[in-house]
Design a protein around this motif. Sequence first.
Motif, PDB file in Angstrom:
ATOM      1  N   SER A   1      -5.004   6.811   2.789  1.00 10.50           N
ATOM      2  CA  SER A   1      -4.527   7.427   1.557  1.00 10.50           C
ATOM      3  C   SER A   1      -3.644   8.625   1.858  1.00 10.50           C
ATOM      4  O   SER A   1      -3.643   9.165   2.946  1.00 10.50           O
ATOM      5  CB  SER A   1      -5.724   7.877   0.706  1.00 10.50           C
ATOM      6  OG  SER A   1      -6.467   8.876   1.373  1.00 10.50           O
ATOM      7  N   SER A   2      -2.906   9.048   0.832  1.00  8.11           N
ATOM      8  CA  SER A   2      -1.964  10.161   0.998  1.00  8.11           C
ATOM      9  C   SER A   2      -2.698  11.442   1.321  1.00  8.11           C
ATOM     10  O   SER A   2      -3.712  11.783   0.720  1.00  8.11           O
ATOM     11  CB  SER A   2      -1.165  10.335  -0.286  1.00  8.11           C
ATOM     12  OG  SER A   2      -0.320  11.445  -0.203  1.00  8.11           O
TER      13      SER A   2
ATOM     14  N   SER B   1      10.948   3.171  -4.181  1.00  8.38           N
ATOM     15  CA  SER B   1      10.303   3.801  -5.342  1.00  8.38           C
ATOM     16  C   SER B   1       8.853   4.161  -5.040  1.00  8.38           C
ATOM     17  O   SER B   1       8.355   5.215  -5.465  1.00  8.38           O
ATOM     18  CB  SER B   1      10.373   2.868  -6.549  1.00  8.38           C
ATOM     19  OG  SER B   1      11.714   2.596  -6.893  1.00  8.38           O
ATOM     20  N   ARG B   2       8.176   3.308  -4.290  1.00  8.82           N
ATOM     21  CA  ARG B   2       6.765   3.558  -3.994  1.00  8.82           C
ATOM     22  C   ARG B   2       6.597   4.670  -2.958  1.00  8.82           C
ATOM     23  O   ARG B   2       5.584   5.380  -2.970  1.00  8.82           O
ATOM     24  CB  ARG B   2       6.111   2.267  -3.508  1.00  8.82           C
ATOM     25  CG  ARG B   2       6.060   1.187  -4.583  1.00  8.82           C
ATOM     26  CD  ARG B   2       5.459  -0.115  -4.085  1.00  8.82           C
ATOM     27  NE  ARG B   2       5.470  -1.134  -5.136  1.00  8.82           N
ATOM     28  CZ  ARG B   2       5.006  -2.371  -4.989  1.00  8.82           C
ATOM     29  NH1 ARG B   2       4.519  -2.748  -3.804  1.00  8.82           N
ATOM     30  NH2 ARG B   2       5.057  -3.222  -5.990  1.00  8.82           N
TER      31      ARG B   2
ATOM     32  N   LYS C   1       7.583   8.165  -5.045  1.00  9.59           N
ATOM     33  CA  LYS C   1       6.600   8.585  -6.060  1.00  9.59           C
ATOM     34  C   LYS C   1       7.200   9.637  -7.004  1.00  9.59           C
ATOM     35  O   LYS C   1       6.562  10.639  -7.339  1.00  9.59           O
ATOM     36  CB  LYS C   1       5.351   9.153  -5.392  1.00  9.59           C
ATOM     37  CG  LYS C   1       4.712   8.270  -4.332  1.00  9.59           C
ATOM     38  CD  LYS C   1       3.473   8.943  -3.747  1.00  9.59           C
ATOM     39  CE  LYS C   1       2.867   8.136  -2.617  1.00  9.59           C
ATOM     40  NZ  LYS C   1       3.649   8.228  -1.380  1.00  9.59           N
TER      41      LYS C   1
ATOM     42  N   ASP D   1       1.946  15.393   1.713  1.00 11.38           N
ATOM     43  CA  ASP D   1       2.829  14.783   0.724  1.00 11.38           C
ATOM     44  C   ASP D   1       3.088  15.788  -0.385  1.00 11.38           C
ATOM     45  O   ASP D   1       2.400  15.826  -1.393  1.00 11.38           O
ATOM     46  CB  ASP D   1       2.185  13.509   0.172  1.00 11.38           C
ATOM     47  CG  ASP D   1       3.160  12.709  -0.672  1.00 11.38           C
ATOM     48  OD1 ASP D   1       2.724  11.699  -1.223  1.00 11.38           O
ATOM     49  OD2 ASP D   1       4.334  13.089  -0.748  1.00 11.38           O
TER      50      ASP D   1
ATOM     51  N   GLU E   1       5.202  17.368  -3.367  1.00 12.24           N
ATOM     52  CA  GLU E   1       6.183  16.960  -4.371  1.00 12.24           C
ATOM     53  C   GLU E   1       7.425  17.825  -4.342  1.00 12.24           C
ATOM     54  O   GLU E   1       8.539  17.365  -4.572  1.00 12.24           O
ATOM     55  CB  GLU E   1       5.542  17.053  -5.762  1.00 12.24           C
ATOM     56  CG  GLU E   1       6.399  16.547  -6.898  1.00 12.24           C
ATOM     57  CD  GLU E   1       6.526  15.032  -6.898  1.00 12.24           C
ATOM     58  OE1 GLU E   1       5.734  14.379  -6.237  1.00 12.24           O
ATOM     59  OE2 GLU E   1       7.421  14.518  -7.599  1.00 12.24           O
TER      60      GLU E   1
ATOM     61  N   GLU F   1       2.237   3.179  -2.152  1.00 12.52           N
ATOM     62  CA  GLU F   1       1.949   4.281  -3.064  1.00 12.52           C
ATOM     63  C   GLU F   1       0.758   5.119  -2.622  1.00 12.52           C
ATOM     64  O   GLU F   1       0.619   6.269  -3.053  1.00 12.52           O
ATOM     65  CB  GLU F   1       1.708   3.727  -4.476  1.00 12.52           C
ATOM     66  CG  GLU F   1       2.971   3.153  -5.114  1.00 12.52           C
ATOM     67  CD  GLU F   1       2.716   2.597  -6.500  1.00 12.52           C
ATOM     68  OE1 GLU F   1       3.622   2.701  -7.342  1.00 12.52           O
ATOM     69  OE2 GLU F   1       1.602   2.081  -6.740  1.00 12.52           O
ATOM     70  N   SER F   2      -0.092   4.583  -1.761  1.00 12.86           N
ATOM     71  CA  SER F   2      -1.267   5.333  -1.316  1.00 12.86           C
ATOM     72  C   SER F   2      -1.114   5.885   0.098  1.00 12.86           C
ATOM     73  O   SER F   2      -2.028   6.505   0.618  1.00 12.86           O
ATOM     74  CB  SER F   2      -2.514   4.430  -1.359  1.00 12.86           C
ATOM     75  OG  SER F   2      -2.397   3.357  -0.427  1.00 12.86           O
TER      76      SER F   2
ATOM     77  N   ARG G   1       0.808  -1.217   0.000  1.00 14.46           N
ATOM     78  CA  ARG G   1       0.000   0.000   0.000  1.00 14.46           C
ATOM     79  C   ARG G   1       0.841   1.268   0.000  1.00 14.46           C
ATOM     80  O   ARG G   1       0.322   2.368   0.184  1.00 14.46           O
ATOM     81  CB  ARG G   1      -0.914  -0.017   1.216  1.00 14.46           C
ATOM     82  CG  ARG G   1      -1.761  -1.292   1.318  1.00 14.46           C
ATOM     83  CD  ARG G   1      -2.807  -1.177   2.400  1.00 14.46           C
ATOM     84  NE  ARG G   1      -3.755  -0.125   2.090  1.00 14.46           N
ATOM     85  CZ  ARG G   1      -4.767   0.217   2.897  1.00 14.46           C
ATOM     86  NH1 ARG G   1      -4.948  -0.424   4.033  1.00 14.46           N
ATOM     87  NH2 ARG G   1      -5.584   1.189   2.569  1.00 14.46           N
TER      88      ARG G   1
END
Length: 627
Positions: free
Chosen positions: A605-606, A373-374, A377, A610, A612, A344-345, A342
């Motif tokens: 969930s994110s 990597s997950r 992102k 988060d 970028e 990535e979320s 999970r």
Amino acid sequence: MRTTTCSRPPPPPPRSCRGRVAGVWGGATFDVSLRFLHECPWRRLERLRELVPNVPFQMLFRGANAVGYTSYPDNVVREFVAESVRCGVDIFRIFDSLNYVDNLLFGMDAVRDAGGVVEATLCYTGDLSDPRRSKYRLDYYLDLAEKLVNHGCHSLAIKDMAGLLKPRAATMLVGALRERFPDTVIHVHTHDSAGTGVATQLAAAAAGADMVDACIDSMSGLTSQPAMGAIVNALAGSELDTGINPDHLIPLSTYWEQTRELYAPFESNMKAVSSDVYVHEMPAGSHVSGPGRGVGQDLQGLRGANRALGDIVKVTPSSKVVGDLAQFMVQNGLDERTLVERAESLSFPSSVVEFMQGYLGRPSFGFPEPLRSRVLKGKHVIDGRPGASLGPMDLAGLEYRLKEKYGAQAIAPRDVLSAALYPKVFDEYMTHVLKYSDLIEKLPTRAFLTPMEEDEEVEFEIAKGVGANIKYKAVGELQPNGKREVFFEANGVPRVVEVTDKKAEQVLGRKAVRERADLAVLGSVGAPMAGTIIEVSVKPGTSVKPGQQLVVMNAMKMETAICAPVAGVITQVAVEVNDALDAGDLVVFIDTKAAGDVADQDPLSSGDSDDEDAPAPAEGKALAGAA
């Protein structure tokens, strides 16, 4: 003060010590001095140097991290080392939280260029004596030591920050290092968390260590170093006799036993040795805890987080990364498999994200994939030594701004370095000094830590030949504005001042006894550990998503973000900045029924945190930890 006993004479140190070295500075002491004691760490060091002129001083130096929790521009680290030497530091125990060679070599160069003694360090983790452990084998430590010795270290240290070095492992490691580097001074440091510290140091001495760290008996054991008296007596009359008279240690132990009572309220809650350190492998003070969780769950969380990160070396600031991830996993009911599935979320703690980006350097066995990597992102990553990619800090410009803010007379060049390493903490320190003056450093310990009793008086020296006598008389009734009059005498002259009663119900409408979080209600968010609120990110009426930051706490020199466990609307914020909380005290209440569209999202969930384009890690907040 930690001291070191020598089992065979090392090369002549910069000051005559008769086989003794004092570890007095660096590591967490710099931060603690500013943050909690409101004292200038540089002035403390200089005062110690004046009082102890003929014993070499050693400091704990985090290499590219200096005495902070993140990477700094190279010029900041070099200037810090040079100023440390000028103030009295002789020996720098240089370590890196990941045993990352590039960071270590940079730290060694900075110390050598400043004229300090370079003690390069191997951070020990795992269990060398267990053949079932595939990582951190003997070749790993020997290869790392080879690089450090070839780079010109004056001595080689084994830093066993968690107390994992078992006697048999000490025999293997020290023996192999002695055979490979017969002319290099070997120095062993361990803690006594599991109760094996004395045996480990005796084994290290027998295997060829030149120096071992120990602590006066009344201050030893548990999270501290093993007892000096035990080591000295055990070696007395042998070929490794330390030359220390055991009778001379008794009055020192008695003195520190009495001194320790002054700080009893701040003692660790660890009452006995605990072999679970061999399970979680974390340094003393680094743990995950909170209301409603058992010790077994905490241990499994730490083990799972460590494995998920690739079984990294765990010491400040990398131990903070493991602790943050463990807390995140326990709070959200994740194991290693579901964490990766999970990832990535999820909205990961910032310390974990920045570790994956490479802000601490590169782990010995690489970053874990596909987790890295997950987690990232697509965020940018740092290849190589983090400090090399940071431009020089404009220290002259920083000095100008500090003098504009606090006055030219209040800022010295060393203060610029303090502000460069800890901008927020230094600002709080200067605010405190401007309000109370730096005379608070002169207060007796008990008067600084605890309220005075009625008719109690204290005396202290303001300056050479100038003393002050303060006698507390009484306190007045609570006023409608939440203040009380405090009556006292200063050198026999009656005085009165008004102070705010922070515990009163009337002050800001808050209750003296804090409301507790309801563990049965998911939206009732409690403090995971005892600490102080340093940032509040929400207010009543704020809509939040799962993982969104609510507040930031400072606990055990670590800054921890408390995030929303569910979506909803904030209906109550029970804290404000500088509030001191116990574990389980209510922080905020989230009404999940009013969540609307927010509640329809994946509960893990994110969130909005988060970002970028988030900047490089700021002081302490992302990469703080326990040494």
